[in-house]
Design a protein around this motif. Sequence first.
Motif, PDB file in Angstrom:
ATOM      1  N   SER A  17       0.819  -1.210   0.000  1.00  0.00           N
ATOM      2  CA  SER A  17       0.000   0.000   0.000  1.00  0.00           C
ATOM      3  C   SER A  17       0.853   1.261   0.000  1.00  0.00           C
ATOM      4  CB  SER A  17      -0.924   0.014   1.228  1.00  0.00           C
ATOM      5  OG  SER A  17      -0.169  -0.029   2.422  1.00  0.00           O
ATOM      6  N   ASP A  73       2.926 -10.596  -5.607  1.00  0.00           N
ATOM      7  CA  ASP A  73       1.817 -10.929  -6.504  1.00  0.00           C
ATOM      8  C   ASP A  73       1.476 -12.413  -6.435  1.00  0.00           C
ATOM      9  OD1 ASP A  73      -0.081 -10.360  -8.630  1.00  0.00           O
ATOM     10  OD2 ASP A  73       1.288 -11.434  -9.950  1.00  0.00           O
ATOM     11  N   ALA A 107       4.151  -2.516 -12.698  1.00  0.00           N
ATOM     12  CA  ALA A 107       2.902  -2.975 -12.094  1.00  0.00           C
ATOM     13  C   ALA A 107       2.867  -2.709 -10.602  1.00  0.00           C
ATOM     14  CB  ALA A 107       2.718  -4.465 -12.365  1.00  0.00           C
ATOM     15  N   GLN A 129       0.046  -0.420  -8.776  1.00  0.00           N
ATOM     16  CA  GLN A 129      -0.830  -0.931  -7.726  1.00  0.00           C
ATOM     17  C   GLN A 129      -0.860   0.020  -6.537  1.00  0.00           C
ATOM     18  OE1 GLN A 129       0.017  -2.336  -4.514  1.00  0.00           O
ATOM     19  NE2 GLN A 129      -2.140  -2.726  -4.098  1.00  0.00           N
TER      20      GLN A 129
END
Length: 292
Positions: free
Chosen positions: A4, A28, A148, A152
């Motif tokens: 986060s 992931d 990626a 995210q």
Amino acid sequence: MSFSSVQAMLDACKKNHLPLWEVILQSDLLESGLTRAQSLAQMRHLWQVMVQTSDNYCASDRSNSGYAGGDAALIEAAAAQKNLLTDGYLAQVIAEALKTAECNACMKRIVAAPTAGSCGVLPAVLLPLWRSGKADEETIYRALYVCAGFGQVIAARATLAGAEGGCQAEIGAASGMAAAALVEVQGGTAEQCAEALAMALTNLEGLVCDPVAGLVEIPCIKRNVIGAVNAVSCADMAIAGVVGHIPADEVIDAMAEVGAAMSNDLRETGIGGLAGTPTGQAIRDIVTLGGI
């Protein structure tokens, strides 16, 4: 992916003594339940689609509105004639950004990276390096994982939707992700990847989403170019040791704050900004009368 914050990714790299791409990949796998081979196969597929989109570009294609298509070919022709200020890699970046964004407008197959409206930024900076042999496919895949991971975090802390945060959330995010990917390709550190992302996002902070006639064409396609060129400059600055002074997470949070403060007219409604200009309104009327 479970991160986060950008800082959490950087801390994981230090704690586990792993490169950034590997930390993101392992996160992931834990979240998705995929095997390493399955995840790599998915990334390989996304890259192949990016390559195919560029390879299948047709200069004669036009969008339904008639306002999009053919511009990438103009850049390539001018570059071949040595008429551009840019040359080599940067000229190719501009052409590739236009190609993918035009293909999107012409309803062809693209990779939303992270959105359809910003689909041209990432392939634009990577394709020329891959085609020239300066980056092999394994390097590209690693860069895509880095890209990626940062995407995210932006999605978790802010947004990737122009309707929610303005074009800074689409082209801005794509530019930051591409900048980080380029640093990875060039062998930079995780901290330099984060710095490149932060500077790229900072440069496009406050960019509104004002699509003329509500289409992802004007000014969206050309903004893919500025997102790609911005990514290149920020990657180079980060690799050289230049810093933007505001940490990546704080830049992302600022982007979210600015997006929330934007007028609804400037968030993909096709009302304000360029969409509200006399010419923008005239184009809207033409498109509407044409049944688009």
